[in-house]
Design an enzyme around this catalytic site. Sequence first.
Site, PDB file in Angstrom:
ATOM      1  N   PRO A  64      43.560  46.901  85.460  1.00  0.00           N
ATOM      2  CA  PRO A  64      42.495  47.495  86.265  1.00  0.00           C
ATOM      3  C   PRO A  64      42.577  47.139  87.749  1.00  0.00           C
ATOM      4  O   PRO A  64      42.200  47.948  88.609  1.00  0.00           O
ATOM      5  CB  PRO A  64      41.212  46.926  85.635  1.00  0.00           C
ATOM      6  CG  PRO A  64      41.603  46.559  84.250  1.00  0.00           C
ATOM      7  CD  PRO A  64      43.019  46.074  84.365  1.00  0.00           C
ATOM      8  N   ASP A  65      43.040  45.929  88.055  1.00  0.00           N
ATOM      9  CA  ASP A  65      43.171  45.530  89.459  1.00  0.00           C
ATOM     10  C   ASP A  65      44.191  46.412  90.176  1.00  0.00           C
ATOM     11  O   ASP A  65      43.931  46.921  91.274  1.00  0.00           O
ATOM     12  CB  ASP A  65      43.604  44.066  89.552  1.00  0.00           C
ATOM     13  CG  ASP A  65      42.582  43.112  88.974  1.00  0.00           C
ATOM     14  OD1 ASP A  65      41.533  42.921  89.599  1.00  0.00           O
ATOM     15  OD2 ASP A  65      42.839  42.567  87.888  1.00  0.00           O
ATOM     16  N   TYR A  66      45.352  46.578  89.561  1.00  0.00           N
ATOM     17  CA  TYR A  66      46.389  47.389  90.188  1.00  0.00           C
ATOM     18  C   TYR A  66      45.997  48.862  90.234  1.00  0.00           C
ATOM     19  O   TYR A  66      46.218  49.546  91.242  1.00  0.00           O
ATOM     20  CB  TYR A  66      47.721  47.200  89.460  1.00  0.00           C
ATOM     21  CG  TYR A  66      48.418  45.903  89.838  1.00  0.00           C
ATOM     22  CD1 TYR A  66      49.080  45.785  91.051  1.00  0.00           C
ATOM     23  CD2 TYR A  66      48.392  44.798  89.001  1.00  0.00           C
ATOM     24  CE1 TYR A  66      49.707  44.609  91.421  1.00  0.00           C
ATOM     25  CE2 TYR A  66      49.014  43.609  89.355  1.00  0.00           C
ATOM     26  CZ  TYR A  66      49.674  43.517  90.567  1.00  0.00           C
ATOM     27  OH  TYR A  66      50.293  42.341  90.939  1.00  0.00           O
TER      28      TYR A  66
ATOM     29  N   GLY B   9      43.422  49.254  92.923  1.00  0.00           N
ATOM     30  CA  GLY B   9      44.072  49.191  94.221  1.00  0.00           C
ATOM     31  C   GLY B   9      44.738  50.504  94.588  1.00  0.00           C
ATOM     32  O   GLY B   9      44.668  50.961  95.725  1.00  0.00           O
TER      33      GLY B   9
END
Length: 409
Positions: A180-182, A185
């Site tokens: 989810p972070d990538y 981003g």
Amino acid sequence: MTGESAPSPHPTVKALQGVRVLDVSSFLAGPYCTTQLAEFGAEVIKIELPKVGDALRKFGTMTPSGDSLPWLQETRNKKCITLDLRKPEGADLLKRLVRQADVLVENFQPGTLEKWGLGWETLKVENHKLIMVRISGFGQTGPYSPRPGFGRIGNAFGGLSYLAGFPDRPPTTPGSATIPDYLSGLYGSLGVMYALRARDMTGRGQYIDIGLYESVFRILDELVAAYDYKGYVRERMGPGTVNVCPHSHYPTKDDKWIAIACTSDKIFARLAEAMGAPEVAGEGKWGKIVDRDRDRKEIDDWVGDWTQKFTLADCIAECDKFEVPCGPVYSVADIFNDPHYAARGNILRMADPRVGEIAMPNVVPRLSDTPGKVEWLGPTLGEHNDDVYKGLLGLSDGDIGRLKDKGVV
């Protein structure tokens, strides 16, 4: 014109040159957003707390530089300054930077910047053309918005973790807790591109609101539509997936694994021919997906028995012969030894005086005329303070010294 060769990549123009980005985010989602922008020429000024720095500096595998591999990788091409936004003088300095910036990226819990007098309503007054990316666990609105969130929570709340694993076992991590972070981003950097284009037409900036879970929720193909349309709740299926079969990972004779993806009746017919059983496809007993889905376990066992007759390399060769989509199930060690990765330059090796040479994923995507590039790895804490505070804001050595004494920079 016909007969002319395509131009070689432009040696000086960068896709985002002239775009200035303030990165006040931490850890991963926001920093990865700005990494994407920095790789294509944006001037990214990474802002960290004095003396402490971003938590990403100490997360993951540590290096002799005192900073981690994730920090060196995901802060590449950025300028690093220190600034305490919690202090009034720090907030004022950020506002001065905002007046000269195009984009600001943050991923604090909602309400944090507002508490410091640095929310969207305040910053858009300082610069009406500002584009502000706001990434948080649950977004800026809704009953859960105040909650903290990390990638694992995004996977779980977004619906992906529920699908990962086997039906008779608990949900597992779907590959990586940082998906989810990538993804967020990437959506953030994509949102910046949209907003920059809109600003060209309207003359106004805007803010971009992303919840970590939303980036996961958006990529789950027909999961939502199928539930609403027919009440179907997708369950864990191990390596298999819905709507297609055979479509899984299968063992090979040399104790490795091959991924085979028959996404249509036509492709299944190719596999059946490769396996020497063309009669089961077409008008045969497994010619239609509804038939294969009904006998999924029997088909997966049948394909697995066939793949185990071959080494991985030979099985791939057999599939390639009949144009059956397939690929090896790779570990990172396998990736380092693969000639396709080498030919494409997917692994970038960067030399740095602090750590020697380290390897990392290269820039994605590839632009033919104005490609991205990694110029340097994550800087030391406050490495560009003079460059930014003197060169951009016009502060004197005395000003900077006074601010240091007060813990502002």
